[in-house]
Design an enzyme around this catalytic site. Structure first.
Site, PDB file in Angstrom:
ATOM      1  N   CYS A 157     -43.206  42.458 -44.196  1.00 27.64           N
ATOM      2  CA  CYS A 157     -44.435  41.675 -44.316  1.00 27.64           C
ATOM      3  C   CYS A 157     -44.919  41.395 -42.902  1.00 27.64           C
ATOM      4  CB  CYS A 157     -44.209  40.335 -45.021  1.00 27.64           C
ATOM      5  SG  CYS A 157     -43.629  40.440 -46.718  1.00 27.64           S
TER       6      CYS A 157
ATOM      7  N   TYR B 163     -39.201  38.596 -45.229  1.00 28.78           N
ATOM      8  CA  TYR B 163     -37.823  39.090 -45.258  1.00 28.78           C
ATOM      9  C   TYR B 163     -37.223  39.055 -43.853  1.00 28.78           C
ATOM     10  CZ  TYR B 163     -35.060  41.006 -49.105  1.00 28.78           C
ATOM     11  OH  TYR B 163     -34.194  41.165 -50.151  1.00 28.78           O
TER      12      TYR B 163
END
Length: 328
Positions: free
Chosen positions: A2, A81
């Site tokens: 991300c 993450y």
């Protein structure tokens, strides 16, 4: 995978925005949690929200799980993450607020009004690693947070300890640590928006091939370090926009440079890791903007008093059909 950025428009409106890149289909939707909404936490039991918030999530069992959001006080947070880096406590600590890594974001949105407050209250919090009920693995996470003052911090776990770090560039991707990414920027001192001038070697003059020579060497891959450098460069030099609409236009153009089309990035198990949605949060008006993968349309939800004071959560559905408007 991300990418997240902050941005401030010329008229001082602050935003937090992100791409959600993942291989597992999350099916996230815009959801509003009102004030005084009761949630059940793994270790803390039931708790009522102090502040209403809106973000991207879905219902898992009896609770809503969120990946990002903004509350009515203008505090926004997104989880990303943090593979091979996240290090959680293995059991609750007496006298502390014990939250799982997947509950932390929701707890912050419902109970914290600003980064200054977060820096104080986080001293009371322990993050306990448990299996994510949707993914069936212990999700490794870190968090980017901003508020309507424009301040930005990153929250990471170091040796099982929650650490809050000021983020001077307002960008975050994935592993390694924030400090590593900031140090890595030193490798890109040569990147600039203007062209390099011709240079002479002995009697031979070399010239740029054309416009854009100043960005030669700007990383273009999809790894976390490459996206961090690219997003930092784009955010630094892109026009910020004079007002909200122009700033949002700039944000989505910047996110385009780190958005992953489906099919170009495949995990070892064969799943496509792609940008399932992009989201942006206006921290001054507590407005949420949502763009799912299958359409170019951007949907918005403003935290109105009516939504904030409802008795139950409000879940919005969005179109996932790509459409083209014919000009007459």
């Amino acid at each position: 995978m991300c990418t997240s950025i902050t941005l401030q428009s010329e008229d001082k409106i602050n935003f937090l925005a992100r791409t959600m890149d993942f291989g597992f289909e999350l099916n996230g939707l815009p959801i509003v949690i009102p004030r005084n909404y009761t949630s059940t936490f793994h270790f803390e039991g039931t708790s009522k929200t102090t502040y209403a918030f809106v973000g991207t999530g879905q219902k898992i069992g009896c609770n809503y799980m969120f990946a990002d959001g903004v509350n009515e006080k203008g505090l926004a947070i997104a989880e990303l993450y943090y593979l091979n880096e996240a290090s959680y406590q293995t059991s609750p600590v007496e006298g502390k607020i014990n939250l799982t890594q997947d509950e932390f974001l929701t707890w912050v949105l419902g109970h914290v009004a600003s980064i200054d407050e977060l820096k104080e209250v986080i001293k009371q919090v322990e993050m306990i690693g448990v299996s994510n009920p949707l993914l069936s693995v212990m999700s490794p996470l870190h968090f980017i947070v901003s508020d309507k003052t424009g301040k930005c911090v990153v929250i990471e776990t170091n040796n099982e300890t929650l650490t809050i770090k000021d983020n001077p560039v307002g960008v975050m991707t994935n592993s390694p640590t924030l400090e590593w990414h900031l140090t890595n920027l030193n490798n890109y001192l040569f990147i600039k928006p203007t062209n390099y001038q011709p240079k002479k070697f002995e009697d031979y003059t070399i010239k740029p091939f054309g416009q854009g020579s100043g960005t030669y060497g700007l990383p273009g891959g999809l790894t976390s370090p490459e996206r961090f450098v690219r997003a930092t460069y784009m955010k630094t030099y892109a026009e910020k926009g004079k007002n909200e609409s122009q700033a949002l236009n700039s944000i989505f153009h910047i996110l385009n440079t780190v958005t992953i089309p489906k099919g170009v990035n495949i995990e070892d198990d064969g799943h496509y890791d792609y940008t399932q949605y992009r989201a942006a949060f206006n921290l001054n008006s507590a407005t949420y903007y949502f763009n799912p993968y299958y359409t170019q349309e951007v949907f918005s939800v403003e935290l109105t008093e009516d939504l904030c004071s409802k008795d139950d959560a409000t879940v919005f559905s969005v179109s996932q059909d790509f459409s083209i408007t014919k000009l007459n």
